[in-house]
Each structure stands twice: as C-alpha cells, then as structure tokens.
Design a protein around this motif. Sequence first.
Motif, PDB file in Angstrom:
ATOM      1  N   ARG A 257       0.905  -1.013   0.083  1.00  0.00           N
ATOM      2  CA  ARG A 257      -0.015  -0.139  -0.203  1.00  0.00           C
ATOM      3  C   ARG A 257       0.850   1.127  -0.027  1.00  0.00           C
ATOM      4  O   ARG A 257       0.263   2.287  -0.136  1.00  0.00           O
ATOM      5  CB  ARG A 257      -0.796  -0.062   1.118  1.00  0.00           C
ATOM      6  CG  ARG A 257      -1.710  -1.077   1.219  1.00  0.00           C
ATOM      7  CD  ARG A 257      -2.643  -0.926   2.622  1.00  0.00           C
ATOM      8  NE  ARG A 257      -3.717   0.144   2.480  1.00  0.00           N
ATOM      9  CZ  ARG A 257      -4.003   0.918   3.385  1.00  0.00           C
ATOM     10  NH1 ARG A 257      -3.350   1.005   4.589  1.00  0.00           N
ATOM     11  NH2 ARG A 257      -4.987   1.696   3.245  1.00  0.00           N
ATOM     12  N   GLY A 258       2.239   1.112   0.298  1.00  0.00           N
ATOM     13  CA  GLY A 258       3.098   2.311   0.392  1.00  0.00           C
ATOM     14  C   GLY A 258       3.016   2.833   1.829  1.00  0.00           C
ATOM     15  O   GLY A 258       2.148   2.794   2.542  1.00  0.00           O
ATOM     16  N   SER A 259       3.799   3.887   1.954  1.00  0.00           N
ATOM     17  CA  SER A 259       3.998   4.413   3.443  1.00  0.00           C
ATOM     18  C   SER A 259       2.649   5.318   3.936  1.00  0.00           C
ATOM     19  O   SER A 259       2.551   5.410   4.970  1.00  0.00           O
ATOM     20  CB  SER A 259       5.072   4.975   3.508  1.00  0.00           C
ATOM     21  OG  SER A 259       5.217   6.406   2.989  1.00  0.00           O
ATOM     22  N   ALA A 260       2.143   5.889   2.704  1.00  0.00           N
ATOM     23  CA  ALA A 260       0.788   6.533   3.338  1.00  0.00           C
ATOM     24  C   ALA A 260      -0.472   5.992   2.622  1.00  0.00           C
ATOM     25  O   ALA A 260      -1.398   6.665   2.392  1.00  0.00           O
ATOM     26  CB  ALA A 260       0.951   7.980   2.940  1.00  0.00           C
ATOM     27  N   GLY A 261      -0.375   4.889   1.910  1.00  0.00           N
ATOM     28  CA  GLY A 261      -1.472   4.240   1.110  1.00  0.00           C
ATOM     29  C   GLY A 261      -1.521   4.824   0.049  1.00  0.00           C
ATOM     30  O   GLY A 261      -2.636   4.752  -0.813  1.00  0.00           O
ATOM     31  N   ALA A 262      -0.347   5.617  -0.628  1.00  0.00           N
ATOM     32  CA  ALA A 262      -0.497   6.035  -1.877  1.00  0.00           C
ATOM     33  C   ALA A 262       0.228   5.479  -2.988  1.00  0.00           C
ATOM     34  O   ALA A 262       0.426   6.234  -4.016  1.00  0.00           O
ATOM     35  CB  ALA A 262      -0.071   7.602  -1.850  1.00  0.00           C
ATOM     36  N   ALA A 263       0.515   4.023  -2.795  1.00  0.00           N
ATOM     37  CA  ALA A 263       1.130   3.330  -3.705  1.00  0.00           C
ATOM     38  C   ALA A 263       0.021   3.242  -4.999  1.00  0.00           C
ATOM     39  O   ALA A 263      -0.934   3.217  -4.775  1.00  0.00           O
ATOM     40  CB  ALA A 263       1.629   2.096  -3.160  1.00  0.00           C
TER      41      ALA A 263
ATOM     42  N   ASN B  24       1.000  -1.916   8.081  1.00  0.00           N
ATOM     43  CA  ASN B  24       1.872  -1.582   7.091  1.00  0.00           C
ATOM     44  C   ASN B  24       2.559  -2.517   6.316  1.00  0.00           C
ATOM     45  O   ASN B  24       3.139  -3.717   7.005  1.00  0.00           O
ATOM     46  CB  ASN B  24       2.995  -0.618   7.776  1.00  0.00           C
ATOM     47  CG  ASN B  24       3.821  -0.142   6.891  1.00  0.00           C
ATOM     48  OD1 ASN B  24       3.556   0.209   5.680  1.00  0.00           O
ATOM     49  ND2 ASN B  24       5.127   0.327   7.229  1.00  0.00           N
TER      50      ASN B  24
END
Lengths: 407, 407
Positions: B235-241, B406
């Motif tokens: 998902r990436g570090s802020a869910g922005a992947a 995470n």
Amino acid sequence: MPEPLPGIARDQTMLRRVNELSVLSVLRDGVPRVLSEIAERTGLSWRTTSVVTESLEQHGWLASGDADVKRPGRPARRYRFLAEAGHVAGIDIGAHAIGVSIADLAGTIVATHRVKASPRDSADKRLNATQATVRAALAAAGLSEADVWSAAVASTGIIARDGIVTKSVVLPGWTGLDLATPMSDLLGCPVTVANDCNLATLAERWRGHHADTMIYLLTGVRLGTGLIVSGQLHRGSAGAAGEIGEIRELGWHDAAERLAAAAPGQHRDRDRAAALVFAAARHDDTTAVAAVDRFAADVAGGLIAMTLTLDPDLVVIGGSFVHAADLLLPRLRQHLERACPHPPRLEASQLGDEAVGLGAVRLALDAVETRIANLDSTIQLSPAAISGNRLLPASPAQGIPRTLPND
Amino acid sequence: MPEPLPGIARDQTMLRRVNELSVLSVLRDGVPRVLSEIAERTGLSWRTTSVVTESLEQHGWLASGDADVKRPGRPARRYRFLAEAGHVAGIDIGAHAIGVSIADLAGTIVATHRVKASPRDSADKRLNATQATVRAALAAAGLSEADVWSAAVASTGIIARDGIVTKSVVLPGWTGLDLATPMSDLLGCPVTVANDCNLATLAERWRGHHADTMIYLLTGVRLGTGLIVSGQLHRGSAGAAGEIGEIRELGWHDAAERLAAAAPGQHRDRDRAAALVFAAARHDDTTAVAAVDRFAADVAGGLIAMTLTLDPDLVVIGGSFVHAADLLLPRLRQHLERACPHPPRLEASQLGDEAVGLGAVRLALDAVETRIANLDSTIQLSPAAISGNRLLPASPAQGIPRTLPND
C-alpha cells in the motif's frame, strides 16, 4: 494452564534450535553479555539460557570470560559471539576498479583490497584480475580460501537468478557471462551474484538508512536505482526492477553527459567535468545552474514515476554525484513535492565508494544466516557444520542457490 | 541426538500453540481428514496430532464424524474445520452501488446484499445506506451483528492507516471521513479500511492469479492500480502506492472520457459509450479502432513505468473494461514488449464485479487470522477467546489496528 504435550524428539530438537538461534541473535552484535542479560533479551528462563549458552560455547560459537571484577562477590561470566569463527567475501567488479572486502561473521571488515581496471578490459582479463584481488585481500587478512564460508559478487547489468549476466551495456563480453562459477571454483564456497546498484541499496538498508520502503538512486556517469520494499531488497522477477531509465524520454541515458557538456573546455573524464559544473553552479554561473537544473529535472522524472508507483518512506541519493547533494537535493525535493500527493523524505548517502562492496558483504552474510537457520535441527549447530556446508555440490542445479533468493 | 532441554511452561505453551495452529492450517481448507492424514501434513507425531486435534474439537474449532464405513474394520474418525464458528463482513462502498458480503471463516460467502447508490449522494446518506445494507446481508444469512468477528470496508480514495480517507476526488464529502468508526459502532468488532483497488488486487491474489509480484489495473471510467510485492499487498507508506495516474502527461485522468467521446451520439453513461466504441472497433470502424489504440497507448504509458520499476511476473487487467480484454490485451502486450527488457505476463481478471467485495472479505479474514496467531499462548485457543477479542477497546488508539498493517 494446559498440561504439557507429550514431548517428541522432533519437537524437542526444533525447540532447542529455536532457542539456540535466539541466543545467537542476541549476541550477534558482538557485545559480551552475562546470562541474566541474555535471558532477559531472549525471554527464555535462566536455566534454559544457561544450558543453551554453554552448549553454544562448547561447540565453538561463543567465548566467555570473567567480567566486572571491580564489583563485589563472585564475578559473572560474560559470553561473546566468536565472530572470527568464519569469514565472508564481498567482491565488487566495477568498470574502473575491482574491490574485495573480507568480513567476519559480525560484518566487521578485516581486510579490503582494491585494484584499478579499465572499462575496455576483456571479460577474461577482468575475471583474472578479480581472482587475484580476492587472493590479495585474503592474504592481507591472514586468511586462506578455506576460511571463506560464503561470497557475493556485485556486477553491473541485469543478473539472473543463476548468476548469469543477462544484459550489460557497459562492459565488453559481459552479457551472457556466468560470474558465480569462476568465483566458487576459486573459493570452494557458494557464491551469489547481484546487480551493483541493488547491493548498494542493501548496504544503505544495513549501515545507512532504516526505511520500510526506500528507493536508492545511484548517481554518476550512469544512473541506476535499487528498491527496498517491506524491508527487503526487491529485485523483480528477472532481476530487472528499478530499470525506469529504459524510458528514453526521461533522458537518463545521457543526462550525465549533457551535464558534463556544460563544463568549459574538453574533458575525457565526465565525472571530473560534472564536478566542474557543480562547482560553477555554486558560484551562480548561469550556464552551470541551467545544466544542474536540467539534470535534476531529468532525474526527477524517473524518481516521480517510481515514487508514485511505490509511495516510499525515503529516497536516498548515492553514487559519485553525492558530493553535489547540496545542489541536487533541494531541486529534487521541489520536483517531488510538486508531483506527488505524498512526497517521501530525500537524503544523501553517507556510505561513499564502499557501498557496493559493503552490500556484497551483507548478501554473503545473509547466505550464512540462511544456512544457520536451515540446518537440520538434528545436526548439532557448530561452525564446523556450517562451514562443512561451504563446498558446492557436484551439480549446482540441485545445490545451494547461487543468486539472491527471489524477493 | 542432543538431550531434551528442561521444559519450561512458556516454551511448552508456545509449542502447543504452534502445533494447534499447524493442525488448524491443515484443516482450514474445509476438507475432512483422518488423524493419520493430519499427522502426515503437519509433520507431527500421531500421538501429538491426536492430543491437539481432540483438544481443538473439544474447544469448538473442529467437528468429527465416522468415515469410510464401506471399508472393513473400525471406521476412522474424520475431523473438519468448523468454518461456521465465526463470520466476517466485506463492505464495498462504491459510487454507484454498495455491496456487503458475509463469509464464514473458510472464506465461503454465505450471503451478499447489494443496493444502488448515486455518485451525488451525500456522505451521510451513503453511510446510512451502507449500514442498512450490512443489516440486510446479515438478515439474509440468518446472522446478527454479534456473529461478525471482523469487517473490512473498501472505499475509493487514498486511505490512511487509521481508516481516514485522506483524499477522494470521486465522492462528495468523502475526504477527511472516518469510515472505521461508524462500521465498528454498528458491528462491535474491529473494522479495517482500505482502497477499493487495493482490495480488488488482494482478491486477485486470493482467488485469481498467483504471482509473487503483480500489478493489478482497474479499468473503467476511472483507472487505478494495486500492487502485490513478494506475495503481499503493497500500500505504500501513506497508502498512496500505485498512484501513477498522478502524472498528468500519461493522460489517465481523461483516457476513458476520450475513448467514450468516439462513440456516435450523446451518452451520459461513459461505460455504455465505451462499450459501443469497443463493439465498433471489433467491426474495424476506423474511428473506434483509433480510439481504442489511443486508450491502450495511454494505459500502457503508466503500466510501462510501473513495470520498469517493479519487474512483476504478471499484470492483471480488471474493472469494467475487462469485457474488452480481446482488444486491450494484445495492444498492451505490444507496448510492454517494445518498452521493457523483461515484459511480464498480461492476463484478464476472471473475478468480475465481486472483486472488491471479495478482497474486503479476505482482509477481514486476515485480521481474524492475525488475532488467532497472536493470542497469548497461555489462553486456550477457542472461538470464544477469538470472538471475545471482537469488541473494540474503549480507546481505539491503543486497540486493535483498524487499518491494514503496514506492508
């Protein structure tokens, strides 16, 4: 409290192995500790800790000595990990230099040897020079080939799982080359091969920056990237991850060349020419500033695409242009902040030229750790049992994998 | 053979728990098995298997019955996992529809309820409709709120770890919304929230395609992507992947609109307009073929950047344009083969509209699995102990994480 299960041999030996690995991992940092500290850190009882620790000492993993003689009462014994029980080699085969680092099991570098090379050297010449460098590094460490339990080779290009270079545009005769076999023939131990940029990334994760997801950018005459995803090096299904520079429109293939072209006069060494441009840009030379702006914009294009794909915590800039981080970082940061809903932190590498070799050492150590963790639990865990694993089996296809496990 | 370690309570209860989890995982597929099969698959001794299996039956995880009555001799007892011991809810809050699936612990969907919605509905109206849909799905399954151990919500937008929508451009009043609290208030169980595209990706990994590294592309009026890296949703570090569409030059924001504009006549429904264009392209209509070519080129631009970053094994095309896979896949394949040194396989999703809801079910099941695996080993593993974990603690900040861990 449920009653204990009937004990069976398999479960007991596995439990014993788990406890042994637990004690080893607590002492692996090299700090000597007394039993009560080991018990506290492992969560094991004092009695179990004592049995396991004494067994590990008896089998050659630990050394002990009296400590705290100043304190009153009977001195407590301290146990320390015998890092010198085995060694690994990190071999960095570059275009301009070949470097070999020998490290003990704690990852402490005990010797390094480095020789110059030319980008025009034939593959044979480069491989012979590599073997000579390995021997010189071992001699400097006072060790022989038999002391090396595991080695890793860093090379430019895309590296397949079997240690074959599937694509290299930099070195003559390099594509199609098997890098694992000549090195394992020399050292008689399993050899893994990986891309230099991936290994620099591994070194950053080990000795530099701790980020769960990270993009490492190798700068210099060549631009490359490496990825850490969920704490692990991500090489991709064919070792081709991070090849964003394949998009010609981003201009990565000639970005450094265009930067160097802004230097006054003629320069064969583009690293040197780029350094002149960076210096001139620091004095607000208009041409130089424009060239640096352009270079940063080129680099940013690829970084933005990778950042939007992965949403990393961190981007680390390494390689030979890291000395110009004062110019590059603010520019890259601006581009990323403009383009990404969640811009990552951006930092300069602190590892210098040794990053690739250090990453190779880490990869070789990982292979040893895997061998320790996977040793059949009915075989006593000892340095001899692990180094006895060092010889390659007759058929490499069935043997210990020579390349990085798929991540 | 090393002598057994002195047994201590902590080690014994942990060993017992490991054995229990091992037996549960063997039976989790729903197939009833006799003890010898369970012993073989777990690698445990017959005696240990028998003790652990009987204990799991006694505590409500397994049911047993006589089997193979046709065979001579005493019939062997078969044990099966009691999937109906608990349930989870997968809640898909879309722009045009709200769907809720109720599944048992084996992941079998026992009821689904779906209602229409409008993209113009207020956030309050949408949340109320969602709660009503959850109640209707539970009623259809003959269950109550108390039977649900865990739920997951799928929403459009970037979702932070605490279940807050940090960015949504699609739904009115959606940005800044807390989606976890209203659902956990209704169900009294921990609720995780994730992006719809990420959950469709999770469903592909679960029920569709098995690839270590995979890019999922959601097609339709909106283009989105989800990533599987090393077998895990990334998902990436802020869910922005996977937000590659943020690069405006790729044209993802209006690619579907431009495709739909090639349809003859006026259409408010762009999905319908796009279907007309795909149909005309199949009949070699020049305008339609050009529009499909252009759309494929737009999509390919982003896929190429993501593929070069990750080097995946597989790209899966899902979403509402999957019915045009016959037109899109060959075109995308051509673009990828031209641009990537190692082009991935390209396949169409087989999951249809249910992908997002199915992914939410999987995520809710994962939360149950985590609770089972993490239960203190001194507490007896029973459905009551796990469902007793279902109530949220008073302070959510210290409680069970409501969002995807995470990765």
